[in-house]
Design an enzyme around this catalytic site. Structure first.
Site, short mmCIF file in Angstrom:
data_model
loop_
_atom_site.label_atom_id
_atom_site.label_comp_id
_atom_site.label_asym_id
_atom_site.label_seq_id
_atom_site.Cartn_x
_atom_site.Cartn_y
_atom_site.Cartn_z
N ARG A 40 42.10 50.47 -23.86
CA ARG A 40 41.33 50.46 -25.11
C ARG A 40 42.27 50.49 -26.31
O ARG A 40 42.02 49.81 -27.31
CB ARG A 40 40.38 51.66 -25.14
CG ARG A 40 39.46 51.73 -26.34
CD ARG A 40 38.24 52.60 -26.04
NE ARG A 40 37.49 53.00 -27.22
CZ ARG A 40 36.66 52.23 -27.89
NH1 ARG A 40 36.48 50.99 -27.50
NH2 ARG A 40 36.01 52.67 -28.95
N HIS A 69 42.25 47.63 -29.14
CA HIS A 69 41.94 47.95 -30.54
C HIS A 69 43.12 47.67 -31.47
O HIS A 69 42.95 47.34 -32.64
CB HIS A 69 41.47 49.40 -30.67
CG HIS A 69 40.01 49.55 -30.37
ND1 HIS A 69 39.21 50.53 -30.91
CD2 HIS A 69 39.20 48.81 -29.57
CE1 HIS A 69 37.98 50.38 -30.47
NE2 HIS A 69 37.95 49.35 -29.65
N TRP A 119 29.15 57.65 -15.08
CA TRP A 119 29.84 58.39 -14.02
C TRP A 119 30.00 57.42 -12.86
O TRP A 119 29.74 57.73 -11.73
CB TRP A 119 29.00 59.61 -13.62
CG TRP A 119 28.72 60.42 -14.84
CD1 TRP A 119 29.46 61.41 -15.37
CD2 TRP A 119 27.63 60.22 -15.75
NE1 TRP A 119 28.91 61.86 -16.54
CE2 TRP A 119 27.80 61.14 -16.82
CE3 TRP A 119 26.54 59.35 -15.81
CZ2 TRP A 119 26.93 61.22 -17.91
CZ3 TRP A 119 25.68 59.41 -16.89
CH2 TRP A 119 25.88 60.35 -17.93
C1 HEM Z 1 32.28 43.32 -26.60
C2 HEM Z 1 32.56 44.17 -27.56
C3 HEM Z 1 32.92 45.59 -27.24
C4 HEM Z 1 32.25 46.72 -27.67
C5 HEM Z 1 31.04 46.77 -28.58
C6 HEM Z 1 32.95 47.86 -27.09
C7 HEM Z 1 32.58 49.18 -27.29
C8 HEM Z 1 33.07 50.26 -26.57
C9 HEM Z 1 32.63 51.63 -26.71
C10 HEM Z 1 31.56 52.13 -27.69
C11 HEM Z 1 33.33 52.38 -25.82
C12 HEM Z 1 33.26 53.90 -25.60
C13 HEM Z 1 34.41 54.55 -26.36
C14 HEM Z 1 34.42 56.05 -26.10
O1 HEM Z 1 33.40 56.71 -26.44
O2 HEM Z 1 35.44 56.56 -25.54
C15 HEM Z 1 34.20 51.49 -25.11
C16 HEM Z 1 35.09 51.89 -24.11
C17 HEM Z 1 36.02 51.05 -23.52
N1 HEM Z 1 36.28 49.74 -23.88
FE1 HEM Z 1 35.08 48.56 -25.03
N2 HEM Z 1 34.01 47.43 -26.33
C18 HEM Z 1 34.03 46.06 -26.41
C19 HEM Z 1 34.99 45.23 -25.82
C20 HEM Z 1 36.07 45.68 -25.07
C21 HEM Z 1 37.21 44.88 -24.68
C22 HEM Z 1 37.40 43.40 -25.07
C23 HEM Z 1 38.04 45.66 -23.94
C24 HEM Z 1 39.37 45.35 -23.28
C25 HEM Z 1 39.75 44.13 -22.93
C26 HEM Z 1 37.41 46.98 -23.86
C27 HEM Z 1 37.92 48.04 -23.15
C28 HEM Z 1 37.32 49.31 -23.10
C29 HEM Z 1 37.75 50.37 -22.19
C30 HEM Z 1 38.87 50.27 -21.14
C31 HEM Z 1 36.92 51.47 -22.45
C32 HEM Z 1 36.97 52.84 -21.78
C33 HEM Z 1 37.88 53.73 -22.59
C34 HEM Z 1 38.00 55.14 -22.05
O3 HEM Z 1 37.61 55.37 -20.87
O4 HEM Z 1 38.54 56.02 -22.77
N3 HEM Z 1 36.22 46.96 -24.56
N4 HEM Z 1 34.04 50.20 -25.58
#
Ligand code: HEM
Ligand code: 1LX
Length: 285
Positions: A43, A47, A186
């Site tokens: 993430r 970002h 989960w």
């Molecule tokens: C399509 C648009 C996307 C939206 C709206 C989005 C939104 C989110 C949100 C709200 C979370 C939860 C964050 C938290 O509360 O810790 C999240 C987690 C995550 N996102 Fe996305 N995301 C998007 C695209 C992506 C992309 C393109 C990637 C990587 C290539 C990605 C990788 C991740 C990962 C790995 C997590 C888990 C992070 C953790 O476990 O701490 N996301 N995302």
């Protein structure tokens, strides 16, 4: 060249195979989330890179500006300090690596060591000051649907197929009420890189979660899994759904397309030195 008064650029003084190994050594921690920093490293890399605007050629991973409070403080970046703090000792150990290279490399190590595809990676990003931070609002809003997701990713220079491949990273990790406000999941394997985002999205019946947090979905059958409103767009929108079905049926196709799109994401807007080598690191696991 013996007499060239050029000093060796910093990025050339770093042993990236050694950095890869040391980042891999930081992944496992039974006291953190589901036992791995891998998901939050992915993430952070995403970002740091997803701020790119192809029209103004601003943002992107170059500059490592996500480390500055001006950008780290954006709502979408809540919780990424866990990743930055975990990686900080490596900046001391490898003073010649840029934060920009360190943060993107950490995303590559996480994907590969959690069982995902090999992701090509180049060094040569240079750190910049707070002045180069991007304004808020460049990253996607999880509460919105397909039109918003396209606005955000078309701006970076991605097409529908690449966007659908990238969101598969949501097989990893979880949502945190203390970070984004969303909760869960989960799910069975949050620390393994698989095509489960697509299979769960298609195969489960998703119903609105009954709670007083932000609107999100939970799977009707077990109540164990979650989807964001933005996730659901990949099932509802016929163009995105085409790729969701393809990747749900064929993990190899997903791995191949994800590796390409993620490598492209991590390089958006970066002007690399011509002699920067392309690494394909050997996965240690
Ligand atoms: C399509 C648009 C996307 C939206 C709206 C989005 C939104 C989110 C949100 C709200 C979370 C939860 C964050 C938290 O509360 O810790 C999240 C987690 C995550 N996102 Fe996305 N995301 C998007 C695209 C992506 C992309 C393109 C990637 C990587 C290539 C990605 C990788 C991740 C990962 C790995 C997590 C888990 C992070 C953790 O476990 O701490 N996301 N995302
Ligand atoms: N693990 C995870 C993180 C972020 C978003 C998301 N949607 C479904 C699962 N998921």
């Amino acid at each position: 060249y013996f007499y060239s008064n050029e000093t060796t650029p910093s990025w050339k003084k770093v042993n990236y195979n050694s950095v890869y190994k040391d980042i891999a050594g930081l992944l496992e921690d039974e006291d953190y989330d589901d036992g791995s920093y891998g998901p939050v490293f992915v993430r952070l890399a995403w970002h740091a890179s997803g701020t790119y605007d192809k029209k103004t050629r601003t943002g992107g991973s170059d500059g490592g500006t996500i480390r500055h409070p001006a950008e780290a403080g954006h709502g979408a970046n809540n919780g990424l300090e866990h990743a930055r703090d975990r990686l900080e000792p490596l900046k001391k150990q490898y003073p010649n690596i840029s934060y920009a290279d360190l943060y993107t490399l950490a995303g590559v190590v996480a994907v590969q060591e959690l069982g995902g595809p090999t992701v090509r990676w180049r060094p040569g990003r240079e750190d910049k000051t707070e002045a180069d931070c991007t304004p808020d609002g460049r990253l996607p809003d999880a509460s919105q649907g397909a039109d918003h997701v396209r606005d955000i990713f078309y701006r970076m220079g991605f097409n529908d197929q690449e966007i659908a491949a990238l969101v598969g990273a949501h097989a990893l990790g979880r949502c945190h009420t203390s970070r984004s406000g969303f909760e869960g999941p989960w799910n069975a394997s949050p620390t393994s890189f698989t095509n489960f985002f697509y299979t769960e999205l298609l195969n489960n019946t998703w119903v609105p979660k009954k709670w007083n947090g932000p609107f999100q979905y939970v799977d009707k059958q077990s109540g164990q899994f979650m989807m964001l409103p933005a996730d659901m767009a990949f099932k509802k929108d016929s163009e995105f759904r085409k790729y969701v079905e393809k990747y749900a049926a064929d993990q190899d196709a997903f791995f191949e397309d994800f590796a390409k799109a993620f490598a492209k994401l991590l390089e958006l807007g970066v002007k690399f030195p011509e002699d920067a080598p392309v690494y394909e690191f050997k996965t240690l696991e």
